[in-house]
Design an enzyme around this catalytic site. Structure first.
Site, PDB file in Angstrom:
ATOM      1  N   SER A  38      -2.987  -1.722  -6.525  1.00  0.00           N
ATOM      2  CA  SER A  38      -4.313  -2.039  -7.085  1.00  0.00           C
ATOM      3  C   SER A  38      -5.331  -0.915  -6.906  1.00  0.00           C
ATOM      4  O   SER A  38      -6.514  -1.179  -6.662  1.00  0.00           O
ATOM      5  CB  SER A  38      -4.833  -3.367  -6.510  1.00  0.00           C
ATOM      6  OG  SER A  38      -3.987  -4.429  -6.919  1.00  0.00           O
ATOM      7  N   GLU A  71       3.228   1.146  -0.410  1.00  0.00           N
ATOM      8  CA  GLU A  71       2.730   0.164  -1.365  1.00  0.00           C
ATOM      9  C   GLU A  71       2.959  -1.244  -0.816  1.00  0.00           C
ATOM     10  O   GLU A  71       4.058  -1.804  -0.981  1.00  0.00           O
ATOM     11  CB  GLU A  71       3.472   0.299  -2.696  1.00  0.00           C
ATOM     12  CG  GLU A  71       3.367   1.660  -3.330  1.00  0.00           C
ATOM     13  CD  GLU A  71       3.591   1.606  -4.840  1.00  0.00           C
ATOM     14  OE1 GLU A  71       2.687   2.002  -5.567  1.00  0.00           O
ATOM     15  OE2 GLU A  71       4.658   1.136  -5.272  1.00  0.00           O
ATOM     16  N   HIS A  85      11.015   1.368  -5.789  1.00  0.00           N
ATOM     17  CA  HIS A  85       9.792   0.609  -6.077  1.00  0.00           C
ATOM     18  C   HIS A  85      10.039  -0.860  -5.748  1.00  0.00           C
ATOM     19  O   HIS A  85      11.135  -1.373  -5.940  1.00  0.00           O
ATOM     20  CB  HIS A  85       9.412   0.784  -7.553  1.00  0.00           C
ATOM     21  CG  HIS A  85       8.050   0.248  -7.853  1.00  0.00           C
ATOM     22  ND1 HIS A  85       7.816  -1.092  -8.061  1.00  0.00           N
ATOM     23  CD2 HIS A  85       6.845   0.864  -7.946  1.00  0.00           C
ATOM     24  CE1 HIS A  85       6.516  -1.274  -8.280  1.00  0.00           C
ATOM     25  NE2 HIS A  85       5.903  -0.101  -8.208  1.00  0.00           N
ATOM     26  N   ASN A  94       2.467   5.209 -12.585  1.00  0.00           N
ATOM     27  CA  ASN A  94       3.704   4.473 -12.844  1.00  0.00           C
ATOM     28  C   ASN A  94       3.461   3.535 -14.024  1.00  0.00           C
ATOM     29  O   ASN A  94       2.789   2.525 -13.880  1.00  0.00           O
ATOM     30  CB  ASN A  94       4.092   3.676 -11.585  1.00  0.00           C
ATOM     31  CG  ASN A  94       5.308   2.800 -11.832  1.00  0.00           C
ATOM     32  OD1 ASN A  94       6.031   2.976 -12.814  1.00  0.00           O
ATOM     33  ND2 ASN A  94       5.532   1.829 -10.955  1.00  0.00           N
ATOM     34  N   LYS A 120       5.528   1.688 -15.529  1.00  0.00           N
ATOM     35  CA  LYS A 120       6.430   0.517 -15.522  1.00  0.00           C
ATOM     36  C   LYS A 120       7.039   0.358 -16.924  1.00  0.00           C
ATOM     37  O   LYS A 120       7.337   1.347 -17.563  1.00  0.00           O
ATOM     38  CB  LYS A 120       5.676  -0.738 -15.080  1.00  0.00           C
ATOM     39  CG  LYS A 120       4.832  -0.501 -13.818  1.00  0.00           C
ATOM     40  CD  LYS A 120       4.349  -1.771 -13.210  1.00  0.00           C
ATOM     41  CE  LYS A 120       3.364  -1.463 -12.114  1.00  0.00           C
ATOM     42  NZ  LYS A 120       3.371  -2.424 -11.048  1.00  0.00           N
ATOM     43  N   GLU A 142       9.329  -3.490  -7.250  1.00  0.00           N
ATOM     44  CA  GLU A 142       9.830  -4.311  -8.370  1.00  0.00           C
ATOM     45  C   GLU A 142      11.336  -4.139  -8.520  1.00  0.00           C
ATOM     46  O   GLU A 142      12.035  -5.071  -8.907  1.00  0.00           O
ATOM     47  CB  GLU A 142       9.074  -3.951  -9.665  1.00  0.00           C
ATOM     48  CG  GLU A 142       7.662  -4.540  -9.633  1.00  0.00           C
ATOM     49  CD  GLU A 142       6.614  -3.745 -10.386  1.00  0.00           C
ATOM     50  OE1 GLU A 142       6.976  -2.909 -11.230  1.00  0.00           O
ATOM     51  OE2 GLU A 142       5.414  -3.971 -10.109  1.00  0.00           O
ATOM     52  N   GLY A 173      -0.418  -4.938  -8.334  1.00  0.00           N
ATOM     53  CA  GLY A 173      -0.769  -5.717  -9.525  1.00  0.00           C
ATOM     54  C   GLY A 173      -1.576  -6.971  -9.248  1.00  0.00           C
ATOM     55  O   GLY A 173      -1.713  -7.830 -10.125  1.00  0.00           O
TER      56      GLY A 173
HETATM   57  C1  PEP Z   1       2.798   0.382  -8.768  1.00  0.00           C
HETATM   58  O1  PEP Z   1       3.399  -0.068  -9.718  1.00  0.00           O
HETATM   59  O2  PEP Z   1       3.316   1.257  -8.068  1.00  0.00           O
HETATM   60  C2  PEP Z   1       1.452  -0.110  -8.453  1.00  0.00           C
HETATM   61  C3  PEP Z   1       0.876   0.311  -7.371  1.00  0.00           C
HETATM   62  O3  PEP Z   1       0.913  -0.997  -9.349  1.00  0.00           O
HETATM   63  P1  PEP Z   1      -0.647  -1.420  -9.446  1.00  0.00           P
HETATM   64  O4  PEP Z   1      -1.467  -0.161  -9.331  1.00  0.00           O
HETATM   65  O5  PEP Z   1      -0.774  -2.066 -10.785  1.00  0.00           O
HETATM   66  O6  PEP Z   1      -0.941  -2.345  -8.309  1.00  0.00           O
END
Ligand code: PEP
Length: 247
Positions: free
Chosen positions: A207, A166, A95, A9, A11, A97, A172
Site C-alpha cells: 500500500s 511486504e 511474491h 509490480n 501484477k 500472491e 492491496g
Molecule cells: C505488491 O504487489 O508488491 C504490492 C506491494 O501491492 P500494493 O502496493 O498494491 O499493496
C-alpha cells in the site's frame, strides 16, 4: 550509501496496448531517474513490448516470476533463459500472491533465486508475515525463516539482489505498518542477511502511495519501495519516482 530502488509490480495488469501507452506517458513527462534505480514488472506477454518501449526512459524491465529450469517439460512455465533473451533485467521472486495462490515455498523460492542469479538476472525476493502471524507475535520469526530457507548461503553480488519486505496484510489493503515499525523489521532483516547486509537494498512494499512513500523511504534501513496498485497510474508513479530522487 545504498542507491534507492523503486519497482512497479503491475501484477496481472497492462497488456501490450496499455504497456505502450504507459511508456509513452513516461516519455511525455520527460522523467529522469538519475541517482536511483527504477523498474517495472509487466505480465509475461507484455515483456517484449516493455523492453522496446521503455528503452531510453531510465526505467528497466522486470518479470514477476521464473521457473528454476532452463527448458524442458514444464508446461506453462517460463525460463530465465527466455527472459534474458528478451532483455529483461530484474525478476521478482516469492511474491506473497505466488506463495498464497500457487503454493510457492521457501525451497522453491531458493531454487528460482539460484537460477536467476546464475543467468545474471537481478532478483527481488519478497518476504513478509500474514496478519495472523503478526498478531501471534511471530513476524520476526517468519521473515527470518523466509530468509534462512530462501536465501542464506546463495552466492550473489550485493547489487544484484534486493529484498522486499511486504507484510501480507498491507498488500492491496490500504493498511500499512507505521514507518517506524517497518524500519524495525528492516533492521531485523538486515541483521539476518549477515555480513553482506549493509550493501543489500531492502525495499518496503504494501500500500505504498504518493502520500506515504516519503515517510517509508526516508527510514534508515528502507532503501526503496515495491509498489503494486499505485504503480499502474502513470502520473502517480512518476510522482513517487520524483520523491525518491529528491532524497
Ligand atoms: C505488491 O504487489 O508488491 C504490492 C506491494 O501491492 P500494493 O502496493 O498494491 O499493496
Amino acid at each position: 550509501m545504498r542507491r534507492l530502488l523503486i519497482g512497479g509490480n503491475w501484477k496481472m495488469n497492462n497488456g501490450i496496448e496499455e504497456t505502450i501507452k504507459f511508456a509513452s506517458g513516461i516519455k511525455e513527462r520527460k522523467l529522469s531517474t538519475e541517482g536511483i534505480d527504477v523498474f517495472v514488472a509487466p505480465p509475461f506477454t507484455s515483456l517484449p513490448e516493455a523492453v522496446r518501449s521503455f528503452k531510453g526512459t531510465g526505467i528497466r524491465v522486470g518479470a514477476q516470476n521464473i521457473f528454476w529450469e532452463d527448458e524442458g517439460a514444464y508446461t506453462g512455465e517460463i525460463s530465465s533463459v527466455f527472459l534474458k533473451e528478451l532483455g529483461v533485467e530484474w525478476v521478482i521472486i516469492g511474491h506473497s500472491e505466488r506463495r498464497t495462490y500457487f503454493g510457492e515455498t521457501n525451497a522453491a523460492v531458493r531454487k528460482k533465486i539460484e537460477k536467476a542469479l546464475q543467468k545474471q538476472l537481478k532478483v527481488v525476493i519478497c518476504i513478509g508475515e500474514t496478519e495472523e502471524e503478526r498478531e501471534a507475535g511471530r513476524a520476526k520469526e517468519v521473515v527470518e525463516k523466509q530468509i534462512e530457507e530462501g536465501l542464506l548461503g546463495i552466492e550473489y553480488r550485493e547489487e544484484n539482489l534486493a529484498v522486499a519486505y511486504e507484510p501480507v496484510w498491507a498488500i492491496g489493503t490500504g493498511k500499512t505498518p507505521h514507518p517506524e515499525e517497518a524500519q524495525e523489521m528492516h533492521s531485523i532483516i538486515r541483521e539476518k542477511l549477515g555480513n553482506k547486509g549493509d550493501g543489500i537494498r531492502i525495499m518496503y512494499g504494501g500500500s505504498v502511495k504518493v502520500h506515504n512513500i516519503k515517510e517509508f523511504i526516508t527510514q534508515e534501513d528502507i532503501d526503496g519501495a515495491l509498489i503494486g496498485g499505485a504503480s499502474l497510474d502513470i502520473g502517480g508513479f512518476v510522482e513517487m519516482i520524483n520523491v525518491a530522487k529528491e532524497i
